[in-house]
Design a protein around this motif. Structure first.
Motif, PDB file in Angstrom:
ATOM      1  N   ASP A 100      76.135  61.920  39.467  1.00  0.00           N
ATOM      2  CA  ASP A 100      77.451  62.516  39.639  1.00  0.00           C
ATOM      3  C   ASP A 100      78.591  62.764  40.410  1.00  0.00           C
ATOM      4  O   ASP A 100      79.736  62.796  40.292  1.00  0.00           O
ATOM      5  N   VAL A 101      78.267  63.525  42.192  1.00  0.00           N
ATOM      6  CA  VAL A 101      78.438  63.659  43.007  1.00  0.00           C
ATOM      7  C   VAL A 101      78.030  62.498  43.942  1.00  0.00           C
ATOM      8  O   VAL A 101      79.067  61.469  44.957  1.00  0.00           O
ATOM      9  N   ALA A 102      77.563  61.121  43.592  1.00  0.00           N
ATOM     10  CA  ALA A 102      77.551  60.154  44.403  1.00  0.00           C
ATOM     11  C   ALA A 102      78.303  58.880  43.869  1.00  0.00           C
ATOM     12  O   ALA A 102      78.937  58.732  43.316  1.00  0.00           O
ATOM     13  N   PRO A 103      78.599  58.659  45.678  1.00  0.00           N
ATOM     14  CA  PRO A 103      79.662  57.349  45.527  1.00  0.00           C
ATOM     15  C   PRO A 103      78.692  56.195  44.228  1.00  0.00           C
ATOM     16  O   PRO A 103      78.449  55.933  43.928  1.00  0.00           O
ATOM     17  N   ASP A 104      80.197  55.569  43.559  1.00  0.00           N
ATOM     18  CA  ASP A 104      80.109  54.543  42.134  1.00  0.00           C
ATOM     19  C   ASP A 104      79.269  53.189  42.307  1.00  0.00           C
ATOM     20  O   ASP A 104      78.054  52.420  41.867  1.00  0.00           O
ATOM     21  N   HIS A 105      78.655  52.913  44.122  1.00  0.00           N
ATOM     22  CA  HIS A 105      78.147  52.249  44.374  1.00  0.00           C
ATOM     23  C   HIS A 105      76.059  52.384  44.992  1.00  0.00           C
ATOM     24  O   HIS A 105      75.979  51.768  46.162  1.00  0.00           O
ATOM     25  N   PHE A 106      76.101  53.474  44.852  1.00  0.00           N
ATOM     26  CA  PHE A 106      74.945  53.950  45.766  1.00  0.00           C
ATOM     27  C   PHE A 106      73.765  53.678  45.539  1.00  0.00           C
ATOM     28  O   PHE A 106      73.237  53.631  46.432  1.00  0.00           O
ATOM     29  N   ARG A 107      73.772  52.865  44.000  1.00  0.00           N
ATOM     30  CA  ARG A 107      72.128  52.971  43.907  1.00  0.00           C
ATOM     31  C   ARG A 107      72.108  50.992  44.625  1.00  0.00           C
ATOM     32  O   ARG A 107      70.925  50.837  44.421  1.00  0.00           O
ATOM     33  N   ARG A 108      72.885  50.514  44.888  1.00  0.00           N
ATOM     34  CA  ARG A 108      73.319  49.580  45.696  1.00  0.00           C
ATOM     35  C   ARG A 108      73.046  49.167  46.841  1.00  0.00           C
ATOM     36  O   ARG A 108      73.069  48.702  47.759  1.00  0.00           O
ATOM     37  N   THR A 109      73.039  50.317  47.758  1.00  0.00           N
ATOM     38  CA  THR A 109      73.195  50.657  49.222  1.00  0.00           C
ATOM     39  C   THR A 109      71.889  50.587  49.366  1.00  0.00           C
ATOM     40  O   THR A 109      70.489  51.090  48.757  1.00  0.00           O
ATOM     41  N   HIS A 110      71.155  50.131  50.542  1.00  0.00           N
ATOM     42  CA  HIS A 110      70.270  50.065  51.852  1.00  0.00           C
ATOM     43  C   HIS A 110      69.356  51.130  51.847  1.00  0.00           C
ATOM     44  O   HIS A 110      68.473  51.753  52.092  1.00  0.00           O
ATOM     45  N   TYR A 111      70.261  52.351  51.905  1.00  0.00           N
ATOM     46  CA  TYR A 111      69.697  53.936  51.942  1.00  0.00           C
ATOM     47  C   TYR A 111      68.946  54.237  50.711  1.00  0.00           C
ATOM     48  O   TYR A 111      67.894  54.446  51.222  1.00  0.00           O
ATOM     49  N   TYR A 112      70.090  53.910  49.301  1.00  0.00           N
ATOM     50  CA  TYR A 112      69.273  54.524  48.181  1.00  0.00           C
ATOM     51  C   TYR A 112      67.850  53.587  48.509  1.00  0.00           C
ATOM     52  O   TYR A 112      66.203  54.005  47.758  1.00  0.00           O
ATOM     53  N   LYS A 113      67.911  51.499  48.766  1.00  0.00           N
ATOM     54  CA  LYS A 113      66.046  51.626  47.905  1.00  0.00           C
ATOM     55  C   LYS A 113      64.801  51.331  49.633  1.00  0.00           C
ATOM     56  O   LYS A 113      64.258  51.627  48.598  1.00  0.00           O
ATOM     57  N   SER A 222      82.217  51.669  46.911  1.00  0.00           N
ATOM     58  CA  SER A 222      82.987  50.385  46.749  1.00  0.00           C
ATOM     59  C   SER A 222      84.181  49.817  47.701  1.00  0.00           C
ATOM     60  O   SER A 222      84.805  50.754  47.972  1.00  0.00           O
ATOM     61  N   SER A 223      84.720  48.715  47.474  1.00  0.00           N
ATOM     62  CA  SER A 223      86.114  48.431  48.300  1.00  0.00           C
ATOM     63  C   SER A 223      87.862  49.697  47.350  1.00  0.00           C
ATOM     64  O   SER A 223      88.001  50.133  48.022  1.00  0.00           O
ATOM     65  N   LEU A 224      86.859  49.710  46.334  1.00  0.00           N
ATOM     66  CA  LEU A 224      87.747  50.279  45.444  1.00  0.00           C
ATOM     67  C   LEU A 224      87.725  51.554  45.620  1.00  0.00           C
ATOM     68  O   LEU A 224      89.003  52.464  45.719  1.00  0.00           O
ATOM     69  N   SER A 225      86.705  51.875  45.530  1.00  0.00           N
ATOM     70  CA  SER A 225      87.045  53.597  46.087  1.00  0.00           C
ATOM     71  C   SER A 225      87.121  54.345  47.403  1.00  0.00           C
ATOM     72  O   SER A 225      87.836  54.907  47.488  1.00  0.00           O
ATOM     73  N   ILE A 226      86.838  52.916  48.203  1.00  0.00           N
ATOM     74  CA  ILE A 226      87.377  53.082  49.538  1.00  0.00           C
ATOM     75  C   ILE A 226      88.708  53.153  49.795  1.00  0.00           C
ATOM     76  O   ILE A 226      89.338  53.729  50.290  1.00  0.00           O
ATOM     77  N   SER A 227      89.686  52.512  48.921  1.00  0.00           N
ATOM     78  CA  SER A 227      91.303  52.146  48.982  1.00  0.00           C
ATOM     79  C   SER A 227      91.448  53.777  48.658  1.00  0.00           C
ATOM     80  O   SER A 227      92.939  54.587  48.816  1.00  0.00           O
ATOM     81  N   LEU A 228      90.821  54.351  47.211  1.00  0.00           N
ATOM     82  CA  LEU A 228      91.142  55.207  46.419  1.00  0.00           C
ATOM     83  C   LEU A 228      91.262  56.553  48.009  1.00  0.00           C
ATOM     84  O   LEU A 228      92.244  57.728  47.666  1.00  0.00           O
ATOM     85  N   HIS A 229      89.873  57.095  48.578  1.00  0.00           N
ATOM     86  CA  HIS A 229      89.759  57.824  49.541  1.00  0.00           C
ATOM     87  C   HIS A 229      90.653  57.533  50.525  1.00  0.00           C
ATOM     88  O   HIS A 229      91.366  58.532  50.858  1.00  0.00           O
TER      89      HIS A 229
END
Length: 271
Positions: A100-113, A222-229
């Motif tokens: 619920d608090v992770a960014p929208d593309h968190f599971r795609r990150t290399h940190y997650y992987k 994501s780029s969309l999330s960055i634009s909103l922040h």
């Protein structure tokens, strides 16, 4: 999971209260939470501002879940962690679920992987308790390959029902805790420290906004999330990304991760 009666909860809670300010509080706290939502692993972490976190307690069924904790998470990966970012918001209490608090593309990150997939964690819920303006105690309960399934709706509702109690127990027990060796002066913002390290190590000079975008990308936005922040257009974010990649002579998030994570490890060493 069997239904737990109020009298059983009351008894375990009473034992937990009696254990406050004693070394066995974490074990009683663990028993209390297990009555609400069975978990495979538990780790209690102290965060102090932007300094390196400290582990206060851990328990597990499968030891693999915490194998990368000391070397990777405490070694610098925490700088990208959603729960760490939640702590930095300040004055955070109660229950938070990682998804619920992770960014929208968190599971795609290399940190997650590179980190989370090693732990085999499938789901994680944390209880937050601020003990000072800059200090937070966080108890993280996880489900990993041991159970092979996430928390269900009933378990999450049970945790939510007792979130103030759980948060207050952490706050009361660790009210006088302070991380040893941490100076009073807070470190410079991460974006500033990252820009300095990049310049020193690789002679790469990023603007403050480019460094900010780099961190958003690595955290899983994501780029969309960055634009909103950042409250800028999606096209502007794409321009920032192109400029960032060009300055770093890279063309992918994987290359950005490979470039910056060794720097995070150095930044964490000095906190």
């Amino acid at each position: 999971m069997e239904l737990v009666t109020h009298s059983e909860i009351d008894e375990v809670l009473a034992n937990t209260l009696m254990a406050l300010a004693t070394p066995v509080l974490p074990q009683h706290f663990s028993t209390l939470v297990k009555r609400l939502a069975a978990f495979d692993n538990l780790i209690i972490i102290a965060y102090h501002g932007e300094h390196r976190p400290a582990v206060l307690y851990r328990e597990y069924t499968d030891p693999v879940v915490y194998l990368p904790m000391d070397s990777q998470y405490l070694g610098g990966d925490y700088l990208l962690d959603p729960f760490y970012r939640e702590h930095l918001r300040g004055d955070v209490h109660g229950i938070r679920r990682l998804r619920d608090v992770a960014p929208d593309h968190f599971r795609r990150t290399h940190y997650y992987k590179n980190y989370y997939q090693q732990t085999t964690l499938l789901d994680e819920v944390a209880v937050f308790a601020n003990i000072t303006e800059s200090d937070t105690i966080t108890a993280c309960f996880g489900r990993d390959r041991t159970s092979g399934k996430p928390f269900n709706k009933r378990e999450l509702e049970a945790l939510q029902q007792y979130e103030l109690t759980l948060s207050s127990l952490l706050k009361k027990h660790w009210q006088d805790y302070r991380i040893e060796g941490v100076g009073k002066a807070p470190p410079a913002p991460l974006e500033e420290r990252l820009r300095e390290a990049l310049n020193q190590q690789h002679s790469i000079r990023l603007s403050p906004r480019q460094a900010e975008v780099a961190l958003f990308i690595l955290r899983g936005h994501s780029s969309l999330s960055i634009s909103l922040h950042l409250e800028v257009s999606l096209q502007t974010v794409k321009v920032f990304r192109r400029q960032l990649y060009a300055k770093c002579c890279i063309s992918s998030q994987a290359e950005l991760f490979a470039l910056l994570m060794p720097l995070f490890a150095r930044l964490a060493e000095h906190q």
